[in-house]
Design a protein around this motif. Structure first.
Motif, PDB file in Angstrom:
ATOM      1  N   LYS A   1       0.838  -1.202   0.000  1.00  0.00           N
ATOM      2  CA  LYS A   1       0.000   0.000   0.000  1.00  0.00           C
ATOM      3  C   LYS A   1       0.872   1.251   0.000  1.00  0.00           C
ATOM      4  CE  LYS A   1      -4.034  -1.845   2.419  1.00  0.00           C
ATOM      5  NZ  LYS A   1      -4.808  -1.787   3.678  1.00  0.00           N
TER       6      LYS A   1
ATOM      7  N   LYS B   1       2.305   1.908  -3.455  1.00  0.00           N
ATOM      8  CA  LYS B   1       1.298   2.458  -4.378  1.00  0.00           C
ATOM      9  C   LYS B   1       1.027   3.925  -4.081  1.00  0.00           C
ATOM     10  CE  LYS B   1      -1.067  -1.841  -5.409  1.00  0.00           C
ATOM     11  NZ  LYS B   1      -2.294  -2.632  -5.289  1.00  0.00           N
ATOM     12  N   ILE B   2       0.897   4.248  -2.815  1.00  0.00           N
ATOM     13  CA  ILE B   2       0.658   5.643  -2.420  1.00  0.00           C
ATOM     14  C   ILE B   2       1.849   6.493  -2.809  1.00  0.00           C
ATOM     15  CG2 ILE B   2       0.299   7.209  -0.472  1.00  0.00           C
ATOM     16  CD1 ILE B   2      -1.121   4.778   0.933  1.00  0.00           C
TER      17      ILE B   2
ATOM     18  N   LEU C   1       4.026   6.052  -5.203  1.00  0.00           N
ATOM     19  CA  LEU C   1       4.045   6.286  -6.648  1.00  0.00           C
ATOM     20  C   LEU C   1       3.019   7.330  -7.057  1.00  0.00           C
ATOM     21  CD1 LEU C   1       4.542   2.661  -7.992  1.00  0.00           C
ATOM     22  CD2 LEU C   1       6.236   4.493  -7.847  1.00  0.00           C
ATOM     23  N   ARG C   2       1.853   7.272  -6.439  1.00  0.00           N
ATOM     24  CA  ARG C   2       0.812   8.257  -6.728  1.00  0.00           C
ATOM     25  C   ARG C   2       1.273   9.670  -6.330  1.00  0.00           C
ATOM     26  NH1 ARG C   2      -3.833   7.148  -3.249  1.00  0.00           N
ATOM     27  NH2 ARG C   2      -3.377   9.055  -2.161  1.00  0.00           N
ATOM     28  N   LEU C   3       1.921   9.777  -5.167  1.00  0.00           N
ATOM     29  CA  LEU C   3       2.397  11.078  -4.709  1.00  0.00           C
ATOM     30  C   LEU C   3       3.523  11.608  -5.585  1.00  0.00           C
ATOM     31  CD1 LEU C   3       2.389  10.540  -0.838  1.00  0.00           C
ATOM     32  CD2 LEU C   3       0.713  11.789  -2.217  1.00  0.00           C
TER      33      LEU C   3
ATOM     34  N   ASP D   1       3.926  10.955  -8.702  1.00  0.00           N
ATOM     35  CA  ASP D   1       3.276  11.378  -9.939  1.00  0.00           C
ATOM     36  C   ASP D   1       2.644  12.764  -9.769  1.00  0.00           C
ATOM     37  OD1 ASP D   1       2.394  10.903 -12.674  1.00  0.00           O
ATOM     38  OD2 ASP D   1       0.383  10.735 -11.802  1.00  0.00           O
ATOM     39  N   ALA D   2       1.958  12.976  -8.647  1.00  0.00           N
ATOM     40  CA  ALA D   2       1.326  14.271  -8.383  1.00  0.00           C
ATOM     41  C   ALA D   2       2.373  15.374  -8.289  1.00  0.00           C
ATOM     42  CB  ALA D   2       0.498  14.211  -7.107  1.00  0.00           C
TER      43      ALA D   2
ATOM     44  N   GLU E   1      -4.342   6.308   4.749  1.00  0.00           N
ATOM     45  CA  GLU E   1      -3.146   6.501   3.924  1.00  0.00           C
ATOM     46  C   GLU E   1      -2.127   7.369   4.642  1.00  0.00           C
ATOM     47  OE1 GLU E   1      -4.984   6.244  -0.594  1.00  0.00           O
ATOM     48  OE2 GLU E   1      -4.978   8.184   0.432  1.00  0.00           O
TER      49      GLU E   1
END
Length: 77
Positions: free
Chosen positions: A13, A16-17, A19-21, A23-24, A58
């Motif tokens: 988890k 994944k978080i 990678l999302r951050l 990207d942002a 998260e």
């Protein structure tokens, strides 16, 4: 054994978080990719503690990570 599975799930988890951050943050700063991992980890650490749009679960998962943990996760990707 159950504790190990939970840690593995939390770790997945977190990845994944993370990678999302990343990207942002890359959308906000296109040069982020070219910065040293230590700089990105510091940037992420500050972002997680302030502006990141995270659920409470998260946020709880991510705030457990030290700057060094973030560096290691970033280097594994």
């Amino acid at each position: 054994m159950l504790e190990e599975k939970r840690k593995d799930l939390d770790s997945e988890k977190q990845k994944k978080i993370l990678l999302r951050l990343v990207d942002a943050l890359s959308q906000l700063d296109p040069d982020l990719y070219y910065r040293p991992t230590s700089d990105i980890a510091l940037y992420l650490e500050k972002y997680i503690r302030s502006d990141a749009k995270l659920t409470s679960d998260e946020r709880s998962l991510m705030e457990r990570l030290s700057r060094r943990d973030l560096e290691v996760l970033l280097s594994l990707h």
